[in-house]
Design a protein around this motif. Sequence first.
Motif, short mmCIF file in Angstrom:
data_model
loop_
_atom_site.label_atom_id
_atom_site.label_comp_id
_atom_site.label_asym_id
_atom_site.label_seq_id
_atom_site.Cartn_x
_atom_site.Cartn_y
_atom_site.Cartn_z
N ASN A 270 -4.60 67.27 11.01
CA ASN A 270 -5.77 67.20 10.14
C ASN A 270 -6.82 66.28 10.73
O ASN A 270 -6.51 65.35 11.47
N ARG A 271 -8.04 66.56 10.37
CA ARG A 271 -9.16 65.78 10.89
C ARG A 271 -10.11 65.45 9.75
O ARG A 271 -10.35 66.27 8.86
N LYS A 272 -10.65 64.24 9.78
CA LYS A 272 -11.65 63.81 8.81
C LYS A 272 -12.82 63.25 9.60
O LYS A 272 -12.63 62.44 10.52
N TYR A 273 -14.04 63.68 9.24
CA TYR A 273 -15.21 63.18 9.97
C TYR A 273 -16.39 62.96 9.04
O TYR A 273 -16.48 63.54 7.96
N SER A 274 -17.29 62.09 9.51
CA SER A 274 -18.56 61.85 8.84
C SER A 274 -19.55 61.37 9.89
O SER A 274 -19.26 60.45 10.66
N TYR A 275 -20.70 62.03 9.93
CA TYR A 275 -21.80 61.63 10.81
C TYR A 275 -22.99 61.36 9.90
O TYR A 275 -23.59 62.28 9.36
N HIS A 276 -23.29 60.09 9.69
CA HIS A 276 -24.29 59.67 8.71
C HIS A 276 -25.54 59.18 9.45
O HIS A 276 -25.50 58.17 10.14
N TRP A 277 -26.65 59.90 9.28
CA TRP A 277 -27.91 59.58 9.98
C TRP A 277 -28.90 59.06 8.94
O TRP A 277 -29.15 59.71 7.93
N GLN A 278 -29.44 57.89 9.21
CA GLN A 278 -30.40 57.33 8.27
C GLN A 278 -31.54 56.64 8.99
O GLN A 278 -31.41 56.21 10.13
N HIS A 279 -32.67 56.55 8.26
CA HIS A 279 -33.83 55.81 8.76
C HIS A 279 -33.48 54.33 8.82
O HIS A 279 -32.56 53.87 8.15
N TRP B 290 -23.28 64.76 7.69
CA TRP B 290 -22.37 65.88 7.84
C TRP B 290 -20.95 65.35 7.66
O TRP B 290 -20.57 64.35 8.28
N ASP B 291 -20.17 66.01 6.84
CA ASP B 291 -18.78 65.56 6.67
C ASP B 291 -17.92 66.69 6.14
O ASP B 291 -18.42 67.78 5.84
N ASN B 292 -16.62 66.41 6.06
CA ASN B 292 -15.69 67.43 5.57
C ASN B 292 -14.83 66.91 4.42
O ASN B 292 -13.72 67.37 4.20
N ALA B 293 -15.39 65.98 3.63
CA ALA B 293 -14.69 65.55 2.41
C ALA B 293 -14.65 66.73 1.44
O ALA B 293 -15.66 67.40 1.25
N PRO B 294 -13.51 66.99 0.84
CA PRO B 294 -13.35 68.21 0.03
C PRO B 294 -13.92 68.09 -1.39
O PRO B 294 -13.24 68.38 -2.37
N HIS B 295 -15.18 67.70 -1.48
CA HIS B 295 -15.81 67.49 -2.80
C HIS B 295 -16.62 68.67 -3.28
O HIS B 295 -17.05 68.68 -4.43
N ASN C 200 -22.32 74.31 9.56
CA ASN C 200 -21.39 74.64 10.63
C ASN C 200 -21.30 73.53 11.67
O ASN C 200 -20.65 73.68 12.69
N ILE C 201 -21.95 72.41 11.39
CA ILE C 201 -21.91 71.26 12.30
C ILE C 201 -20.63 70.49 12.03
O ILE C 201 -20.41 70.03 10.90
N ARG C 202 -19.80 70.36 13.08
CA ARG C 202 -18.48 69.76 12.87
C ARG C 202 -18.08 68.77 13.95
O ARG C 202 -16.95 68.29 13.96
N ASN C 203 -19.01 68.47 14.87
CA ASN C 203 -18.68 67.50 15.92
C ASN C 203 -19.95 66.80 16.38
O ASN C 203 -21.06 67.19 16.04
N LEU C 204 -19.78 65.75 17.15
CA LEU C 204 -20.90 64.91 17.56
C LEU C 204 -21.90 65.65 18.44
O LEU C 204 -23.11 65.43 18.33
N ILE C 205 -21.44 66.55 19.26
CA ILE C 205 -22.36 67.33 20.11
C ILE C 205 -23.28 68.16 19.24
O ILE C 205 -24.50 68.19 19.45
N ASP C 206 -22.73 68.82 18.22
CA ASP C 206 -23.56 69.62 17.30
C ASP C 206 -24.54 68.73 16.54
O ASP C 206 -25.68 69.12 16.30
N VAL C 207 -24.10 67.54 16.13
CA VAL C 207 -24.98 66.61 15.42
C VAL C 207 -26.16 66.24 16.32
O VAL C 207 -27.32 66.28 15.90
N MET C 208 -25.87 65.88 17.57
CA MET C 208 -26.95 65.47 18.47
C MET C 208 -27.89 66.63 18.77
O MET C 208 -29.10 66.43 18.89
#
Length: 90
Positions: A28-37, A46-51, A74-82
């Motif tokens: 299993n994998r859990k991720y969060s990429y949080h971009w803020q000013h 972007w994240d995969n928390a099951p909410h 469909n963004i699920r990894n750091l390369i896609d985020v960038m």
Amino acid sequence: MSYEFVSEVTLKDGSFICIRDYLFMDGNRKYSYHWQHRDGTLIARWDNAPHWPDISTFPHHVHSGVNNHVSASNIRNLIDVMDEVKKLYI
């Protein structure tokens, strides 16, 4: 036991991305990429928390802007985020 990658990337404009990516021994994998000013307001997370079970890409989703609007992603990894960050900057 798990593997984790946690980092923070500051961009030229002062905004930053908090990166949290965990891979557990059961696969299993859990991720969060949080971009803020730099002032702390959300640009996207972007994240995969099951909410959000009604999202078509469940559990993968994105929170956008100050309204924290949640939508499919469909963004699920750091390369896609960038790649997405580059699209929004150019």
